[in-house]
Write a protein that holds these residues in place. Structure first.
Motif, mmCIF file in Angstrom:
data_model
loop_
_atom_site.group_PDB
_atom_site.id
_atom_site.type_symbol
_atom_site.label_atom_id
_atom_site.label_comp_id
_atom_site.label_asym_id
_atom_site.label_seq_id
_atom_site.Cartn_x
_atom_site.Cartn_y
_atom_site.Cartn_z
ATOM 1 N N LEU A 1 0.820 -1.206 0.000
ATOM 2 C CA LEU A 1 0.000 0.000 0.000
ATOM 3 C C LEU A 1 0.857 1.261 0.000
ATOM 4 N N SER A 2 1.991 1.233 0.669
ATOM 5 C CA SER A 2 2.853 2.418 0.683
ATOM 6 C C SER A 2 3.463 2.665 -0.687
ATOM 7 N N ALA A 3 3.607 1.636 -1.493
ATOM 8 C CA ALA A 3 4.155 1.793 -2.839
ATOM 9 C C ALA A 3 3.113 2.317 -3.813
ATOM 10 N N CYS A 4 1.852 2.349 -3.428
ATOM 11 C CA CYS A 4 0.780 2.756 -4.318
ATOM 12 C C CYS A 4 0.398 4.220 -4.153
ATOM 13 N N ASP A 5 1.194 5.018 -3.499
ATOM 14 C CA ASP A 5 0.904 6.424 -3.291
ATOM 15 C C ASP A 5 0.927 7.145 -4.631
ATOM 16 N N ARG A 6 -0.209 7.640 -5.081
ATOM 17 C CA ARG A 6 -0.302 8.327 -6.372
ATOM 18 C C ARG A 6 -0.479 9.835 -6.199
ATOM 19 N N ASN A 7 -0.307 10.356 -5.001
ATOM 20 C CA ASN A 7 -0.482 11.787 -4.786
ATOM 21 C C ASN A 7 0.707 12.597 -5.251
ATOM 22 N N LYS A 8 1.849 11.987 -5.399
ATOM 23 C CA LYS A 8 3.026 12.717 -5.837
ATOM 24 C C LYS A 8 3.295 12.415 -7.312
ATOM 25 N N PRO B 1 5.209 11.124 -10.506
ATOM 26 C CA PRO B 1 6.174 10.034 -10.685
ATOM 27 C C PRO B 1 7.551 10.580 -11.041
ATOM 28 N N GLN B 2 8.564 9.997 -10.467
ATOM 29 C CA GLN B 2 9.938 10.411 -10.725
ATOM 30 C C GLN B 2 10.642 9.270 -11.450
ATOM 31 N N LEU B 3 10.865 9.431 -12.758
ATOM 32 C CA LEU B 3 11.535 8.387 -13.514
ATOM 33 C C LEU B 3 13.030 8.383 -13.250
ATOM 34 N N LEU B 4 13.621 9.561 -13.171
ATOM 35 C CA LEU B 4 15.055 9.673 -12.967
ATOM 36 C C LEU B 4 15.270 10.093 -11.523
ATOM 37 N N ASN B 5 15.760 9.192 -10.709
ATOM 38 C CA ASN B 5 15.900 9.439 -9.277
ATOM 39 C C ASN B 5 17.198 10.178 -9.001
ATOM 40 N N VAL B 6 17.156 11.486 -9.187
ATOM 41 C CA VAL B 6 18.328 12.320 -8.967
ATOM 42 C C VAL B 6 18.091 13.111 -7.690
ATOM 43 N N LYS B 7 18.991 12.984 -6.776
ATOM 44 C CA LYS B 7 18.878 13.708 -5.515
ATOM 45 C C LYS B 7 19.740 14.965 -5.611
ATOM 46 N N GLU C 1 10.118 -1.872 -8.489
ATOM 47 C CA GLU C 1 10.980 -0.768 -8.911
ATOM 48 C C GLU C 1 10.649 0.494 -8.120
ATOM 49 N N ARG C 2 9.361 0.718 -7.858
ATOM 50 C CA ARG C 2 8.973 1.888 -7.068
ATOM 51 C C ARG C 2 9.354 1.709 -5.605
ATOM 52 N N ILE C 3 9.162 0.505 -5.073
ATOM 53 C CA ILE C 3 9.488 0.261 -3.657
ATOM 54 C C ILE C 3 10.975 0.474 -3.410
ATOM 55 N N PHE C 4 11.826 -0.051 -4.306
ATOM 56 C CA PHE C 4 13.263 0.029 -4.103
ATOM 57 C C PHE C 4 13.901 1.220 -4.819
ATOM 58 N N ASN C 5 13.061 2.162 -5.309
ATOM 59 C CA ASN C 5 13.542 3.412 -5.892
ATOM 60 C C ASN C 5 14.518 3.167 -7.040
ATOM 61 N N VAL C 6 14.145 2.270 -7.956
ATOM 62 C CA VAL C 6 14.982 1.921 -9.097
ATOM 63 C C VAL C 6 14.777 2.961 -10.203
#
Length: 174
Positions: free
Chosen positions: A18-25, A27-33, A129-134
């Protein structure tokens, strides 16, 4: 005892899903911090050559955050070096006129932003992929990418001088 462990594991798995299904934010395809405290490499401007003053006693007092004798107008100098007008910003009327000769849409930025947001929502990766921030950026945009080697060969056949490229099969550093 086994029943309680099963219930506990099921609750943990359900919470993770359920925590991986958060659609309020978005989507970030490129995980750049980019939340580091490092320097902004685009804010660094080269200085003019250092000069020696004729009289050291005539030098003004230092002013933190003020201008400096070597670079009196760094932003104007950079604007001029990029082909712009220091008084009016970076613009090239000839280029703007040429690219808008068939008309232009004043809302193109908003249109592209909404289309890209929808594309990212549809291609934001699988559950794990979303859970592990791939990073799924390159996979999502693969069909929209230019085949650099076939384009390089096409340009070379036309006689266009091109820069060298890495050998095929060698991935560029990401």
């Amino acid at each position: 005892m086994a029943g309680k462990v099963t219930i506990l594991l099921g609750a943990i798995a359900a919470t993770a899903m359920l925590s991986a299904c958060d659609r309020n934010k978005e989507p970030q395809l490129l995980n750049v911090k980019a939340n580091t405290d490092g320097p902004d490499e685009f804010a660094i401007l080269p200085n003019k050559p250092l000069t020696q003053p004729e009289d050291y006693s005539a030098l003004p007092q230092p002013t933190p955050g003020g201008s400096n004798r070597a670079d009196l107008t760094p932003i104007s100098d950079a604007t001029l070096a990029l082909g712009g007008n220091p008084a009016g910003g970076i613009s090239d009327g000839g280029l703007v006129n040429h690219v808008s000769r068939y008309g232009r849409d004043g809302t193109i930025r908003e249109q592209l932003a909404s289309e890209d947001l929808e594309f990212r929502r549809q291609n934001d990766g699988r559950l794990l992929e979303r859970i592990f921030n791939v990073n799924v950026y390159y996979k999502a945009y693969r069909n929209q990418s230019l085949d650099q080697y076939s384009e390089l060969e096409r340009l070379r056949r036309l006689g266009v001088r091109t820069v060298s490229a890495p050998p095929e099969g060698v991935e560029a550093a990401e």
